[in-house]
Design an enzyme around this catalytic site. Structure first.
Site, PDB file in Angstrom:
ATOM      1  N   TYR A 266     -12.061 -10.713 -13.931  1.00 13.49           N
ATOM      2  CA  TYR A 266     -13.418 -10.640 -13.012  1.00 13.49           C
ATOM      3  C   TYR A 266     -14.060  -9.505 -13.162  1.00 13.49           C
ATOM      4  O   TYR A 266     -15.123  -9.484 -13.423  1.00 13.49           O
ATOM      5  CB  TYR A 266     -12.540 -10.475 -11.671  1.00 13.49           C
ATOM      6  CG  TYR A 266     -13.597 -10.577 -10.531  1.00 13.49           C
ATOM      7  CD1 TYR A 266     -14.300 -11.937 -10.123  1.00 13.49           C
ATOM      8  CD2 TYR A 266     -13.930  -9.504  -9.600  1.00 13.49           C
ATOM      9  CE1 TYR A 266     -15.019 -11.823  -8.969  1.00 13.49           C
ATOM     10  CE2 TYR A 266     -14.617  -9.285  -8.418  1.00 13.49           C
ATOM     11  CZ  TYR A 266     -15.118 -10.828  -8.399  1.00 13.49           C
ATOM     12  OH  TYR A 266     -16.003 -10.638  -7.264  1.00 13.49           O
TER      13      TYR A 266
ATOM     14  N   SER B  90      -8.487 -11.366   5.955  1.00 17.34           N
ATOM     15  CA  SER B  90      -8.040 -12.740   6.433  1.00 17.34           C
ATOM     16  C   SER B  90      -6.697 -13.007   6.375  1.00 17.34           C
ATOM     17  O   SER B  90      -6.147 -13.441   7.126  1.00 17.34           O
ATOM     18  CB  SER B  90      -8.630 -13.925   5.571  1.00 17.34           C
ATOM     19  OG  SER B  90      -8.495 -13.529   4.256  1.00 17.34           O
TER      20      SER B  90
ATOM     21  N   GLN C 238      -3.864   3.181   0.326  1.00 11.89           N
ATOM     22  CA  GLN C 238      -5.101   3.021  -0.503  1.00 11.89           C
ATOM     23  C   GLN C 238      -6.263   2.513   0.538  1.00 11.89           C
ATOM     24  O   GLN C 238      -6.083   2.049   1.574  1.00 11.89           O
ATOM     25  CB  GLN C 238      -4.722   1.603  -1.353  1.00 11.89           C
ATOM     26  CG  GLN C 238      -4.509   0.298  -0.705  1.00 11.89           C
ATOM     27  CD  GLN C 238      -3.172  -0.068  -0.418  1.00 11.89           C
ATOM     28  OE1 GLN C 238      -2.461   0.683  -0.044  1.00 11.89           O
ATOM     29  NE2 GLN C 238      -2.779  -1.200  -0.730  1.00 11.89           N
TER      30      GLN C 238
ATOM     31  N   ASP D  22      -4.151  -2.329  -8.807  1.00 15.99           N
ATOM     32  CA  ASP D  22      -4.990  -2.377  -7.459  1.00 15.99           C
ATOM     33  C   ASP D  22      -5.292  -0.807  -7.273  1.00 15.99           C
ATOM     34  O   ASP D  22      -4.712   0.080  -7.326  1.00 15.99           O
ATOM     35  CB  ASP D  22      -3.643  -2.333  -6.443  1.00 15.99           C
ATOM     36  CG  ASP D  22      -4.219  -2.871  -5.007  1.00 15.99           C
ATOM     37  OD1 ASP D  22      -4.310  -3.936  -4.888  1.00 15.99           O
ATOM     38  OD2 ASP D  22      -4.437  -2.035  -4.280  1.00 15.99           O
TER      39      ASP D  22
HETATM   40  N1  UDP Z   1      -3.676  -5.979   0.608  1.00 14.85           N
HETATM   41  C1  UDP Z   1      -2.616  -5.781   1.492  1.00 14.85           C
HETATM   42  N2  UDP Z   1      -1.934  -6.669   2.164  1.00 14.85           N
HETATM   43  C2  UDP Z   1      -2.399  -8.116   1.805  1.00 14.85           C
HETATM   44  C3  UDP Z   1      -3.658  -8.296   0.840  1.00 14.85           C
HETATM   45  C4  UDP Z   1      -3.967  -7.400   0.415  1.00 14.85           C
HETATM   46  O1  UDP Z   1      -2.112  -4.587   1.710  1.00 14.85           O
HETATM   47  O2  UDP Z   1      -1.827  -9.331   2.291  1.00 14.85           O
HETATM   48  C5  UDP Z   1      -4.376  -4.719  -0.290  1.00 14.85           C
HETATM   49  C6  UDP Z   1      -4.547  -4.901  -1.530  1.00 14.85           C
HETATM   50  O3  UDP Z   1      -3.372  -4.582  -2.220  1.00 14.85           O
HETATM   51  C7  UDP Z   1      -5.553  -4.025  -1.765  1.00 14.85           C
HETATM   52  C8  UDP Z   1      -6.388  -4.065  -0.314  1.00 14.85           C
HETATM   53  O4  UDP Z   1      -5.451  -4.673   0.382  1.00 14.85           O
HETATM   54  O5  UDP Z   1      -5.115  -2.753  -2.035  1.00 14.85           O
HETATM   55  C9  UDP Z   1      -7.490  -4.937  -0.481  1.00 14.85           C
HETATM   56  O6  UDP Z   1      -7.259  -6.140  -1.318  1.00 14.85           O
HETATM   57  P1  UDP Z   1      -8.158  -7.388  -1.245  1.00 14.85           P
HETATM   58  O7  UDP Z   1      -7.123  -8.508  -2.178  1.00 14.85           O
HETATM   59  O8  UDP Z   1      -8.835  -7.715  -0.042  1.00 14.85           O
HETATM   60  O9  UDP Z   1      -9.342  -6.898  -2.287  1.00 14.85           O
HETATM   61  P2  UDP Z   1      -9.468  -5.847  -3.342  1.00 14.85           P
HETATM   62  O10 UDP Z   1     -10.411  -4.883  -2.872  1.00 14.85           O
HETATM   63  O11 UDP Z   1      -8.328  -5.324  -3.983  1.00 14.85           O
HETATM   64  O12 UDP Z   1     -10.332  -6.747  -4.438  1.00 14.85           O
END
Ligand code: UDP
Length: 311
Positions: A143, A187, A207, A271
């Site tokens: 990506y 979501s 984070q 991440d």
């Molecule tokens: N994350 C989390 N729980 C979840 C889904 C995501 O803690 O059920 C964390 C993920 O590890 C990241 C952040 O939330 O640090 C944002 O993740 P997302 O997949 O929404 O988007 P990204 O910014 O990583 O592309």
């Protein structure tokens, strides 16, 4: 304008379709329906200014157009990592096909890029001049590098062929029309909270991300696309208010009055630890800034999921 919008049935695509139609444009919406959902476009199905075409942009497409918005690509790590070869092909072959179309028709093209071009940033907030910190062979690179290559192609076609190409770097966005199994944090947390299931915090939850409500984001995209002069650099769009995932979980649990507990799980590979846009350029050039606070946006999104859960 007659506008081709790729990824029209997706989360952002469906909101953009509405915005373009509301502003008097005619829209040809392309989507391969791999992650998009035709239900998101139901509102436009009887509009004579809207045409839907099921098409995978890895294959060329021709139609006379004045403008192209290239939004076709799964954006959730869960989805884009499930078929990484297809993801990078969609980004790389997709933008080449759309640039060929722009060259043939003289259309203006806006590319949906991403904050992921900054990778795991060592500068914060991220300005457009920052080159990023991306692992080129990691599980996110299909990506990240796909989007970076697409940006390169947009600027090469601009320099070499004089095309009017524009690039928005989109930061985390949320709102209605996200799918229940999208896998992204907003979501996931809302669906879990509504079902009183454990909220899955990856890593220690410290984070950060900066969350933009979709109506604000779509306004910024439209302003970038309609800007009267060509733009020779990318523009960040997003909400610069930064939250930890623990803060987000607390907000979601409070709003939905949920009994969910927190469940800590492993942090996914690569991440990013932080993400926050510098939106000075969008403010100065477009006169834009986000209006919707996290609480209001989460309330609206929670309402959407509670109306649509398991439908
Ligand atoms: N994350 C989390 N729980 C979840 C889904 C995501 O803690 O059920 C964390 C993920 O590890 C990241 C952040 O939330 O640090 C944002 O993740 P997302 O997949 O929404 O988007 P990204 O910014 O990583 O592309």
């Amino acid at each position: 304008m007659r506008i081709l919008l790729t990824g029209a049935a997706g989360f952002l695509g469906s909101h953009l379709t509405r915005k373009l139609l509301d502003n008097g444009h005619s829209v040809i919406g392309l989507d391969d329906l791999s992650t998009g959902n035709l239900g998101n476009l139901e509102f436009a199905s009887s509009n004579s200014d809207f045409t839907f075409v099921e098409h995978d942009i890895r294959e060329p497409f021709f139609t006379p157009v004045d403008g192209i918005l290239n939004f076709a690509c799964p954006a959730s790590p869960k989805h884009y990592q499930s078929d990484p070869v297809r993801t990078i092909e969609t980004n790389f072959l997709g933008i080449i096909n759309m640039l060929h179309l722009a060259k043939q028709t003289g259309a203006r093209l806006l590319q949906a890029s991403t904050s992921e071009v900054y990778g795991d940033p060592i500068e914060s907030p991220q300005r457009e001049s920052y080159w990023g910190n991306v692992n080129p062979i990691g599980i996110r690179s299909c990506y990240d590098e796909g989007k970076r290559a697409a940006e390169t192609l947009c600027f090469d076609y601009k320099r070499q062929y004089g095309l009017d190409t524009r690039v928005n770097r989109i930061f985390n966005t949320y709102g209605p029309n996200m799918s229940q199994d999208d896998g992204r944090v907003v979501s996931n947390f809302i669906v879990q909270a509504l079902q009183n299931k454990p909220i899955t915090i990856y890593g220690d939850g410290l984070q950060t991300r900066s969350f933009c409500y979709v109506s604000d984001l779509v306004d910024a995209i439209y302003l970038t696309f309609m800007y009267p002069n060509p733009l020779s650099y990318p523009i960040n769009i997003g909400n610069p208010r930064e939250f930890t995932m623990l803060q987000l979980a607390e907000e979601v649990i409070g709003i939905s009055n949920s009994k969910s507990i927190l469940k800590f799980e492993d942090l996914p590979e690569d991440d990013p630890k932080q993400r926050c846009p510098d939106i000075s350029q969008a403010r100065e050039l477009l006169g834009w800034e986000p209006k919707v606070f996290l609480r209001e946006g989460i309330e609206k999104t929670t309402q959407y999921f509670s109306n649509n859960l398991n439908r």
